[in-house]
Motif scaffolding. Structure first.
Motif, short mmCIF file in Angstrom:
data_model
loop_
_atom_site.label_atom_id
_atom_site.label_comp_id
_atom_site.label_asym_id
_atom_site.label_seq_id
_atom_site.Cartn_x
_atom_site.Cartn_y
_atom_site.Cartn_z
N GLU A 118 -7.43 76.45 68.87
CA GLU A 118 -8.05 77.24 67.81
C GLU A 118 -7.02 77.56 66.72
OE1 GLU A 118 -9.11 80.58 70.15
OE2 GLU A 118 -10.97 79.68 70.88
N VAL A 119 -7.46 77.55 65.47
CA VAL A 119 -6.58 77.87 64.35
C VAL A 119 -6.34 79.37 64.37
CG1 VAL A 119 -6.34 77.90 61.84
CG2 VAL A 119 -7.44 75.96 62.96
N ILE A 120 -5.06 79.75 64.45
CA ILE A 120 -4.73 81.18 64.47
C ILE A 120 -4.00 81.63 63.21
CG2 ILE A 120 -4.69 81.37 66.99
CD1 ILE A 120 -1.63 81.15 66.84
N ASP A 121 -3.48 80.66 62.45
CA ASP A 121 -2.73 81.01 61.23
C ASP A 121 -2.50 79.75 60.42
OD1 ASP A 121 -1.37 82.56 59.41
OD2 ASP A 121 0.42 82.85 60.64
N HIS A 122 -1.98 79.94 59.21
CA HIS A 122 -1.54 78.83 58.36
C HIS A 122 -0.08 79.10 57.98
CE1 HIS A 122 -5.87 78.22 58.03
NE2 HIS A 122 -5.58 76.98 57.63
N ALA A 123 0.76 78.06 58.04
CA ALA A 123 2.19 78.25 57.75
C ALA A 123 2.75 77.01 57.05
CB ALA A 123 2.96 78.52 59.03
N LEU A 124 3.84 77.24 56.35
CA LEU A 124 4.54 76.13 55.71
C LEU A 124 5.38 75.38 56.74
CD1 LEU A 124 5.85 77.84 52.44
CD2 LEU A 124 3.87 76.33 52.69
N ASP A 125 5.58 74.11 56.50
CA ASP A 125 6.45 73.30 57.36
C ASP A 125 7.89 73.62 56.94
OD1 ASP A 125 7.99 71.38 58.60
OD2 ASP A 125 6.68 69.71 58.07
N MET A 126 8.58 74.40 57.75
CA MET A 126 9.92 74.87 57.39
C MET A 126 10.94 73.73 57.35
SD MET A 126 9.25 77.79 56.52
CE MET A 126 10.85 78.37 56.08
N ARG A 127 10.74 72.68 58.12
CA ARG A 127 11.65 71.53 58.02
C ARG A 127 11.49 70.86 56.66
NH1 ARG A 127 11.04 67.69 62.96
NH2 ARG A 127 12.46 66.50 61.65
N ALA A 128 10.26 70.78 56.17
CA ALA A 128 10.02 70.19 54.85
C ALA A 128 10.59 71.09 53.75
CB ALA A 128 8.53 69.96 54.63
N VAL A 129 10.48 72.40 53.93
CA VAL A 129 11.07 73.34 52.97
C VAL A 129 12.58 73.16 52.94
CG1 VAL A 129 11.48 75.79 52.49
CG2 VAL A 129 9.19 75.02 53.15
N ASP A 130 13.19 73.04 54.11
CA ASP A 130 14.63 72.83 54.18
C ASP A 130 15.03 71.52 53.50
OD1 ASP A 130 17.30 73.55 55.13
OD2 ASP A 130 17.06 71.87 56.52
N THR A 131 14.25 70.48 53.73
CA THR A 131 14.51 69.18 53.09
C THR A 131 14.44 69.30 51.58
OG1 THR A 131 13.67 67.99 55.00
CG2 THR A 131 13.72 66.79 52.91
N VAL A 132 13.42 69.98 51.07
CA VAL A 132 13.27 70.17 49.62
C VAL A 132 14.46 70.94 49.06
CG1 VAL A 132 11.91 71.39 47.86
CG2 VAL A 132 10.77 69.92 49.53
N LEU A 133 14.88 71.98 49.75
CA LEU A 133 16.02 72.77 49.28
C LEU A 133 17.30 71.94 49.25
CD1 LEU A 133 15.32 76.20 50.97
CD2 LEU A 133 15.13 75.62 48.54
N ARG A 134 17.50 71.11 50.27
CA ARG A 134 18.69 70.24 50.29
C ARG A 134 18.64 69.21 49.16
NH1 ARG A 134 18.02 69.50 56.17
NH2 ARG A 134 17.35 67.46 55.51
#
Length: 180
Positions: A97-113
């Motif tokens: 069951e869907v309990i939340d929505h979140a950003l992919d933190m690995r993708a965020v880290d990749t974008v920041l790098r």
């Protein structure tokens, strides 16, 4: 009048020989440089400066091309990672069951790098220059006692062979637990 290919080749050979002689430390007023066809040392110096400037211009052009290629590669990678880094995805519990929505933190880290790499490549993160100065921008005044204190502090914080020693060179006593 435009130079012929033969004239351009002659100049290139003369400049190459001039560069070789200068790398060997030959001065501009040496007869070997005059034998290349230069009327005086100033004309040889001017010709050498032209050669060096042309090489600097070529290097700048090559660096600009490299920078552009790298920016295009970073653009492609950023375009691929951006949607995953900015669009929340569903988070499921163990029952599916869907309990939340979140950003992919690995993708965020990749974008920041990627963004950090782009800033470094393009010189956007310029270092901050800081200068310590005394009153009215002058030198910092030191008295004899302050200089002695400074040298004592340097002796205490020395991380070379004298690590763990006080300024007289005596090792600090430790008990069995590593405490002084």
């Amino acid at each position: 009048m435009a130079w012929s290919k033969f004239q351009k080749d002659e100049v290139a050979v003369r400049r190459t020989k001039l560069l070789e002689l200068r790398r060997m430390g030959v001065s501009y007023d040496d007869p070997r440089i005059e034998a290349l066809g230069y009327s005086n040392p100033a004309s040889a110096r001017k010709d050498l400066n032209r050669v060096l400037q042309a090489h600097r211009d070529d290097e700048k052009a090559e660096a600009a091309i490299y920078r552009q290629q790298e920016n295009e590669r970073l653009d492609a990678l950023l375009e691929a990672a951006w949607p995953r880094a900015t669009t929340p995805t569903p988070v499921f519990n163990k029952d599916g069951e869907v309990i939340d929505h979140a950003l992919d933190m690995r993708a965020v880290d990749t974008v920041l790098r990627l963004m950090d790499r782009r800033a470094k490549l393009n010189g956007l993160d310029m270092p901050v220059k800081a200068e310590l100065s005394g009153p009215d921008g002058g030198a910092i005044p030191f008295s004899g006692s302050e200089a002695t204190e400074l040298l004592a502090l340097i002796g205490i914080t020395d991380t070379g062979d004298g690590a763990g020693q006080d300024q007289e060179g005596d090792e600090e006593a430790e008990d069995g637990d590593g405490n002084a």
